[in-house]
Design a protein around this motif. Sequence first.
Motif, PDB file in Angstrom:
ATOM      1  N   THR A   1       8.773 -11.817  49.951  1.00 39.50           N
ATOM      2  CA  THR A   1       8.979 -12.043  48.516  1.00 39.50           C
ATOM      3  C   THR A   1       7.672 -12.454  47.834  1.00 39.50           C
ATOM      4  OG1 THR A   1       9.769 -14.305  48.896  1.00 39.50           O
ATOM      5  CG2 THR A   1      11.441 -12.588  48.669  1.00 39.50           C
TER       6      THR A   1
ATOM      7  N   GLU B   1      14.193 -11.831  46.190  1.00 41.56           N
ATOM      8  CA  GLU B   1      14.951 -12.352  47.325  1.00 41.56           C
ATOM      9  C   GLU B   1      16.267 -11.581  47.487  1.00 41.56           C
ATOM     10  OE1 GLU B   1      16.906 -16.514  48.808  1.00 41.56           O
ATOM     11  OE2 GLU B   1      15.019 -16.604  47.716  1.00 41.56           O
ATOM     12  N   SER B   2      16.942 -11.293  46.396  1.00 46.20           N
ATOM     13  CA  SER B   2      18.184 -10.506  46.447  1.00 46.20           C
ATOM     14  C   SER B   2      17.907  -9.111  46.979  1.00 46.20           C
ATOM     15  CB  SER B   2      18.820 -10.407  45.063  1.00 46.20           C
ATOM     16  OG  SER B   2      19.233 -11.668  44.613  1.00 46.20           O
ATOM     17  N   ASP B   3      16.814  -8.488  46.512  1.00 43.04           N
ATOM     18  CA  ASP B   3      16.430  -7.164  47.020  1.00 43.04           C
ATOM     19  C   ASP B   3      16.187  -7.222  48.524  1.00 43.04           C
ATOM     20  OD1 ASP B   3      16.552  -6.139  44.452  1.00 43.04           O
ATOM     21  OD2 ASP B   3      14.372  -6.004  44.183  1.00 43.04           O
TER      22      ASP B   3
ATOM     23  N   THR C   1      14.792 -15.035  41.586  1.00 44.78           N
ATOM     24  CA  THR C   1      15.583 -14.674  42.757  1.00 44.78           C
ATOM     25  C   THR C   1      15.751 -13.164  42.952  1.00 44.78           C
ATOM     26  OG1 THR C   1      17.627 -14.853  41.483  1.00 44.78           O
ATOM     27  CG2 THR C   1      16.885 -16.827  42.675  1.00 44.78           C
TER      28      THR C   1
ATOM     29  N   GLU D   1      17.403  -9.332  50.750  1.00 40.06           N
ATOM     30  CA  GLU D   1      18.667  -9.500  51.474  1.00 40.06           C
ATOM     31  C   GLU D   1      19.421  -8.173  51.560  1.00 40.06           C
ATOM     32  OE1 GLU D   1      20.368 -12.732  49.294  1.00 40.06           O
ATOM     33  OE2 GLU D   1      19.144 -14.223  50.353  1.00 40.06           O
ATOM     34  N   GLU D   2      19.367  -7.389  50.488  1.00 39.84           N
ATOM     35  CA  GLU D   2      20.010  -6.066  50.505  1.00 39.84           C
ATOM     36  C   GLU D   2      19.334  -5.155  51.531  1.00 39.84           C
ATOM     37  OE1 GLU D   2      20.885  -2.175  47.680  1.00 39.84           O
ATOM     38  OE2 GLU D   2      20.015  -3.966  46.763  1.00 39.84           O
TER      39      GLU D   2
END
Length: 150
Positions: free
Chosen positions: A15, A31-33, A28, A35-36
């Motif tokens: 990140t 970070e969401s990307d 965030t 996790e995906e």
Amino acid sequence: MKIKKLSKSNLYLWTGLRKQLWPAPSETANESDGEEIIRSAHLVSFIALDDDDKGLGFADASIRNDYVNGCSDSPVAFLEGIFVTPSCRGRGVAKQLIDAVQSWGLEKGCKELASDTALDNVTSQKVHNALGFKETEKVVFFKKELTKSF
């Protein structure tokens, strides 16, 4: 130097690197990307690390099953983004990241690796050429807002 696949344990490094290339609209979003990507079978990211596990760069890739400009096969491994920290450029980091993406693409049954960049991003075009990519075509995208009054 070592190349690692993105995981929960190195997400914070990724990140930080990714924010340098694509400042996200929110704190965030990257970070969401990430996790995906970790959960996905058709997305991947690789991180280049030095001997002290400091992040040197990353490469994001996907598997595209739709038409990819200039390609004749499907599916196609697609380089979504690549970044190397300025102090580490010219040291083979990008090549090692691309090698990892190529291996992943082959594992996924791909015969081609594609990428794109903006027409005015001459630096990226030079990097792509140096990494063995061949220019296939140039396109200009258009859009028109749809309204009810024609």
